[in-house]
Write a protein that holds these residues in place. Sequence first.
Motif, PDB file in Angstrom:
ATOM      1  N   ILE A  57     -36.722  66.403 -42.238  1.00  0.00           N
ATOM      2  CA  ILE A  57     -36.327  65.168 -41.575  1.00  0.00           C
ATOM      3  C   ILE A  57     -37.247  64.057 -42.030  1.00  0.00           C
ATOM      4  O   ILE A  57     -38.476  64.212 -42.059  1.00  0.00           O
ATOM      5  CB  ILE A  57     -36.387  65.333 -40.036  1.00  0.00           C
ATOM      6  CG1 ILE A  57     -35.531  66.530 -39.618  1.00  0.00           C
ATOM      7  CG2 ILE A  57     -35.911  64.080 -39.357  1.00  0.00           C
ATOM      8  CD1 ILE A  57     -34.098  66.417 -40.031  1.00  0.00           C
ATOM      9  N   LEU A  58     -36.677  62.924 -42.383  1.00  0.00           N
ATOM     10  CA  LEU A  58     -37.472  61.816 -42.895  1.00  0.00           C
ATOM     11  C   LEU A  58     -38.327  61.210 -41.798  1.00  0.00           C
ATOM     12  O   LEU A  58     -37.868  61.024 -40.669  1.00  0.00           O
ATOM     13  CB  LEU A  58     -36.545  60.746 -43.475  1.00  0.00           C
ATOM     14  CG  LEU A  58     -35.756  61.190 -44.700  1.00  0.00           C
ATOM     15  CD1 LEU A  58     -34.805  60.091 -45.090  1.00  0.00           C
ATOM     16  CD2 LEU A  58     -36.671  61.529 -45.845  1.00  0.00           C
ATOM     17  N   PRO A  59     -39.579  60.887 -42.073  1.00  0.00           N
ATOM     18  CA  PRO A  59     -40.450  60.292 -41.053  1.00  0.00           C
ATOM     19  C   PRO A  59     -40.183  58.807 -40.909  1.00  0.00           C
ATOM     20  O   PRO A  59     -39.529  58.184 -41.719  1.00  0.00           O
ATOM     21  CB  PRO A  59     -41.853  60.558 -41.616  1.00  0.00           C
ATOM     22  CG  PRO A  59     -41.655  60.549 -43.104  1.00  0.00           C
ATOM     23  CD  PRO A  59     -40.287  61.147 -43.333  1.00  0.00           C
ATOM     24  N   GLY A  60     -40.781  58.262 -39.868  1.00  0.00           N
ATOM     25  CA  GLY A  60     -40.761  56.805 -39.697  1.00  0.00           C
ATOM     26  C   GLY A  60     -39.427  56.255 -39.291  1.00  0.00           C
ATOM     27  O   GLY A  60     -39.012  55.198 -39.744  1.00  0.00           O
ATOM     28  N   THR A  97     -29.684  54.851 -38.300  1.00  0.00           N
ATOM     29  CA  THR A  97     -28.424  55.592 -38.169  1.00  0.00           C
ATOM     30  C   THR A  97     -28.628  57.080 -38.409  1.00  0.00           C
ATOM     31  O   THR A  97     -27.896  57.911 -37.862  1.00  0.00           O
ATOM     32  CB  THR A  97     -27.384  55.050 -39.158  1.00  0.00           C
ATOM     33  OG1 THR A  97     -27.932  55.053 -40.484  1.00  0.00           O
ATOM     34  CG2 THR A  97     -26.987  53.627 -38.801  1.00  0.00           C
ATOM     35  N   MET A  98     -29.643  57.444 -39.203  1.00  0.00           N
ATOM     36  CA  MET A  98     -29.918  58.865 -39.413  1.00  0.00           C
ATOM     37  C   MET A  98     -30.430  59.532 -38.147  1.00  0.00           C
ATOM     38  O   MET A  98     -30.292  60.741 -37.978  1.00  0.00           O
ATOM     39  CB  MET A  98     -30.912  59.043 -40.556  1.00  0.00           C
ATOM     40  CG  MET A  98     -30.244  59.426 -41.863  1.00  0.00           C
ATOM     41  SD  MET A  98     -31.417  60.033 -43.081  1.00  0.00           S
ATOM     42  CE  MET A  98     -32.305  58.553 -43.461  1.00  0.00           C
ATOM     43  N   ARG A  99     -31.019  58.768 -37.245  1.00  0.00           N
ATOM     44  CA  ARG A  99     -31.443  59.360 -35.973  1.00  0.00           C
ATOM     45  C   ARG A  99     -30.239  59.891 -35.207  1.00  0.00           C
ATOM     46  O   ARG A  99     -30.317  60.928 -34.548  1.00  0.00           O
ATOM     47  CB  ARG A  99     -32.189  58.335 -35.126  1.00  0.00           C
ATOM     48  CG  ARG A  99     -33.505  57.884 -35.709  1.00  0.00           C
ATOM     49  CD  ARG A  99     -34.416  57.315 -34.647  1.00  0.00           C
ATOM     50  NE  ARG A  99     -34.764  58.321 -33.648  1.00  0.00           N
ATOM     51  CZ  ARG A  99     -35.655  58.124 -32.679  1.00  0.00           C
ATOM     52  NH1 ARG A  99     -36.266  56.962 -32.583  1.00  0.00           N
ATOM     53  NH2 ARG A  99     -35.922  59.065 -31.807  1.00  0.00           N
ATOM     54  N   TYR A 121     -29.941  58.095 -48.400  1.00  0.00           N
ATOM     55  CA  TYR A 121     -31.157  57.317 -48.190  1.00  0.00           C
ATOM     56  C   TYR A 121     -32.060  57.380 -49.413  1.00  0.00           C
ATOM     57  O   TYR A 121     -32.676  56.375 -49.802  1.00  0.00           O
ATOM     58  CB  TYR A 121     -31.892  57.835 -46.956  1.00  0.00           C
ATOM     59  CG  TYR A 121     -33.158  57.078 -46.643  1.00  0.00           C
ATOM     60  CD1 TYR A 121     -33.112  55.838 -46.009  1.00  0.00           C
ATOM     61  CD2 TYR A 121     -34.404  57.596 -46.994  1.00  0.00           C
ATOM     62  CE1 TYR A 121     -34.272  55.135 -45.727  1.00  0.00           C
ATOM     63  CE2 TYR A 121     -35.567  56.899 -46.715  1.00  0.00           C
ATOM     64  CZ  TYR A 121     -35.500  55.670 -46.081  1.00  0.00           C
ATOM     65  OH  TYR A 121     -36.646  54.972 -45.810  1.00  0.00           O
ATOM     66  N   ARG A 122     -32.160  58.555 -50.033  1.00  0.00           N
ATOM     67  CA  ARG A 122     -32.953  58.672 -51.256  1.00  0.00           C
ATOM     68  C   ARG A 122     -32.376  57.796 -52.364  1.00  0.00           C
ATOM     69  O   ARG A 122     -33.120  57.159 -53.121  1.00  0.00           O
ATOM     70  CB  ARG A 122     -32.998  60.133 -51.714  1.00  0.00           C
ATOM     71  CG  ARG A 122     -33.653  61.090 -50.730  1.00  0.00           C
ATOM     72  CD  ARG A 122     -35.026  60.623 -50.327  1.00  0.00           C
ATOM     73  NE  ARG A 122     -35.683  61.585 -49.448  1.00  0.00           N
ATOM     74  CZ  ARG A 122     -36.743  61.336 -48.720  1.00  0.00           C
ATOM     75  NH1 ARG A 122     -37.286  60.132 -48.765  1.00  0.00           N
ATOM     76  NH2 ARG A 122     -37.273  62.264 -47.944  1.00  0.00           N
TER      77      ARG A 122
END
Length: 659
Positions: free
Chosen positions: A2-5, A419-421, A519-520
């Motif tokens: 999961i991406l941080p921040g 939105t990824m949250r 996102y990447r």
Amino acid sequence: MILPGFGQQQRPATDQMPTTQQLTADEPHGTLERFTYNYRAHGVRKISFEDSPRLEKLIRAGIIYLSLRDAIALALENNLDLEYARINPKLADANLLRASAGALLRNVSNNISSGPSSASLGVLSGANSLGSTGGGGGGGSQGGVLSGLNVQLAGSAIPNLDPTAFFSTQAVHSTSPQASTFVTGTNFLVTTYHTANYGIQQGFLTGTSVGVSMGNTIGLRQNSPNSDFSPSTQGSLALSVQQNLLQCFLPSINKRAIVVSKNQRSISDLTFKNQVMSTVNSVVSLYWDLVTFNESLKVKQQSFELNTKLYTDNKRRAELGAIAPIDIIQAEAEMKSAQQDVTTAELQVEQQETILKSVLTRSGMDDMAIANARIVPTYHFEVPGQEPIRPIQGLIGEAMQNRPDVQQNQIGLEDSRITMRGTKDALLPQLNAFVNMSNSALAGQVNSLPIRQTLPNGQSQLVSRTPGDVNGFFLGGYGTFLGQIFGRNFPNYSAGFSLNVPLRNRAAQADLITDELNYRQQEIQDKQLHNSIKMNVVNARMALANARSAYDTSLEARRLQEQTLQGARRKYELGTSTILDVVLIQRDTVTRQLSEVNALNGYIHSKLNLDNMLARILEVYNVDIDEAKQGQVKRQPDMIPAVLQQEAEQRLQRQMKGN
């Protein structure tokens, strides 16, 4: 992984939610209109296609005397690309209003138009120049690769944040055959009643859903003698509360669309600023191109005058027998060629004026006075004595800090994280806790139908009920019914949990992986944008240095060539040179003069390109972004120089006579 921040940052400039009145053309008046306002369609304000009064103040005797400042002001007031861009922030406000209700976001485009290109020589040059508008920014003024908004369909559901009131009523008459008379006392049960059900329900950002409802069955009548009360009123008042405990639990999850829509409102402002920069860049470029074309026309007119004078002198000298007739033919050929060059240059100037008027007016081509008016630029570019020296790192830092597309990309990356949250939240099972509470009530009158009663002697008779035969607590009307409801005489309670667990959860996993990979890709695009800006800034500074060197060289070459031409003419007058020598040197002189004009134009465009790359074009030309948003420039039009006006009118008269 999961991406941080995944922080949700709200922009203070857009914290206030827009209202319907702010987005539409009319406002409610009176109690009835205020009550029905949210349920009626409201038109938005119409677009005016009338030009601003500034244009009329610049016209004198069919000539538009146009300074660069007035050209920019006219573009801010009349340019349709800017008028189109002014709608995008309102669309973003409408999207924010939609998100505040818990609805999905709609797509909002953030493309910009680069405007038309300048006229070029050729048969089809006019069509190509006028039709060169596009969706992307020109000259490095791009809209940001991540600035667009797409509808987010993946992720956990967002609660409906607008309260919903409901009301239903019906009248019922039913007849039901009965297999036994034991319960109803009749073989056909006739029932009549009215129902009225109403309530309100709403969702909250905490993941809570609350509903309050009341059901009423009024005037229930049956032909059953076994009922103690007929007619009767019965119903209940219910309160239901449901709370999400896993999926859709936190406010940060449920308000993500609101935060994204606020960010998109900021992006719309940046997009508008980007469009203003692109439009100003286009107007300045078109203006100086018109100045350049006029200067080129002057050079070609001077060449034509010189060739005409040479032809006239040679013709007179041939009549005296001083030169051969072939020299007259050579001079006449050069004169005709120069005349054609003048005609072509005049056509290019007229095309450029038409293009510039299309950018500065809304309906200029519909107004024949404007369509037929000629444009006379009142500004002349002053080349600075020395170029300021700035380190390249400073220029790159200024570009990264000021460019709207860089800021748009940062907001776009933030929106993707937000939105990824929701997509990550959709991985969780659905665990809901619920509490239901209701109060029931019954009130009515004694059933007037007689009931069969068996006497001690075994005989039966029909007996009518009296109030003493029934429970007096239930005797009464709707007031008794409400008293029981709010007195909580017959309460009901229920509480529990519901758990829904997808055993493999593949769809949610795929959605999260897809969003992370997207996102990447956005991070790569953002890095590409930064690299492109750095490269473009370096190239723009090098181009400016080369353009300045080319201008200085062409300036000196033109001066030396003019001296050479003067010497050649002197030799020709003394008979030590031929007319061919004069013609060739005169051609070279015209070429040098045109090269100087073109070099100056190249220098102007290089300087303009660097200003555009550094996103300081609005600062350089003193453009107020608030005036651009309003479409009104407070500054009065520049005064028309009297000498310039006289020269322009004389030139126009000569052109009319020539035609």
